[in-house]
Motif scaffolding. Structure first.
Motif, PDB file in Angstrom:
ATOM      1  N   THR A   1     -22.412   8.369 -12.013  1.00 55.93           N
ATOM      2  CA  THR A   1     -23.231   7.361 -11.849  1.00 55.93           C
ATOM      3  C   THR A   1     -23.481   6.829 -13.137  1.00 55.93           C
ATOM      4  OG1 THR A   1     -23.302   7.541  -9.494  1.00 55.93           O
ATOM      5  CG2 THR A   1     -25.046   6.323 -10.685  1.00 55.93           C
TER       6      THR A   1
ATOM      7  N   MET B   1     -21.526   5.425 -15.468  1.00 57.16           N
ATOM      8  CA  MET B   1     -20.845   4.249 -15.347  1.00 57.16           C
ATOM      9  C   MET B   1     -22.752   3.428 -16.240  1.00 57.16           C
ATOM     10  SD  MET B   1     -18.936   3.008 -13.779  1.00 57.16           S
ATOM     11  CE  MET B   1     -18.863   1.230 -12.752  1.00 57.16           C
TER      12      MET B   1
ATOM     13  N   GLY C   1     -22.883   0.139 -18.834  1.00 56.36           N
ATOM     14  CA  GLY C   1     -23.216  -0.770 -18.643  1.00 56.36           C
ATOM     15  C   GLY C   1     -24.528  -0.730 -19.540  1.00 56.36           C
TER      16      GLY C   1
ATOM     17  N   MET D   1     -17.639  -3.732 -16.368  1.00 55.17           N
ATOM     18  CA  MET D   1     -18.290  -3.631 -14.936  1.00 55.17           C
ATOM     19  C   MET D   1     -17.617  -3.524 -14.273  1.00 55.17           C
ATOM     20  SD  MET D   1     -20.480  -1.843 -16.881  1.00 55.17           S
ATOM     21  CE  MET D   1     -20.855  -1.133 -15.422  1.00 55.17           C
TER      22      MET D   1
ATOM     23  N   GLY E   1     -16.419  -0.455 -12.156  1.00 52.90           N
ATOM     24  CA  GLY E   1     -17.079  -0.258 -10.654  1.00 52.90           C
ATOM     25  C   GLY E   1     -16.529  -0.359  -9.721  1.00 52.90           C
TER      26      GLY E   1
ATOM     27  N   TRP F   1     -15.201   3.248  -7.239  1.00 50.90           N
ATOM     28  CA  TRP F   1     -15.241   2.810  -5.570  1.00 50.90           C
ATOM     29  C   TRP F   1     -14.827   3.552  -4.968  1.00 50.90           C
ATOM     30  CZ3 TRP F   1     -12.261  -0.183  -2.914  1.00 50.90           C
ATOM     31  CH2 TRP F   1     -12.493  -0.533  -1.851  1.00 50.90           C
TER      32      TRP F   1
END
Length: 138
Positions: free
Chosen positions: A35, A38, A42, A91, A95, A99
């Protein structure tokens, strides 16, 4: 491994699952690291937007005329639109892959009773295909 289906078993399966211990802590730590990565991706991907918002707040604090500020911000947004669209696409893909990796990890743990493993292979590709089908249906 196979238990009779009940609402109780469905809701509390994570607490009753057999298999290697320590999964939850490894999962949470890896998810935290992913996270943060990410969020850094981002920030890099959407950096022009961050700069525009920073300039907008600076102009607002300097009491720049609202119409002039709207014109400047609009011009800057149009200038970086392509980079923002590319950042959004990056992104979106990153993402979805994240996931799929974590969802497949959970499925391997609770369905196949395997230990913690993160990777990208056939299971993750199948999950991406199913996720795409769900997205199309919605």
């Amino acid at each position: 491994m196979a238990r009779q289906f009940s609402f109780d078993n469905a809701m509390l399966h994570f607490a009753r699952a057999d298999g290697p211990r320590g999964f939850l802590w490894k999962y949470l730590l890896t998810f935290l690291i992913a996270t943060v990565a990410m969020m850094a991706l981002g920030y890099v991907a959407m950096r022009p937007l961050v700069d525009i918002f920073g300039d907008m707040f600076t102009m607002a604090a300097a009491d720049v005329d609202e119409n002039q500020m709207n014109e400047i911000i609009g011009q800057r947004m149009l200038a970086v639109f392509g980079r923002l669209a590319l950042g959004y696409l990056v992104m979106l893909i990153a993402g979805a892959c994240m996931w799929a990796m974590f969802e497949a990890c959970i499925q391997r743990r609770y369905v196949l009773e395997r230990g913690f493993s993160i990777g990208f292979g056939g299971d993750e590709l199948r999950l991406l295909a199913v996720g795409l089908l769900w997205g199309v249906m919605f």
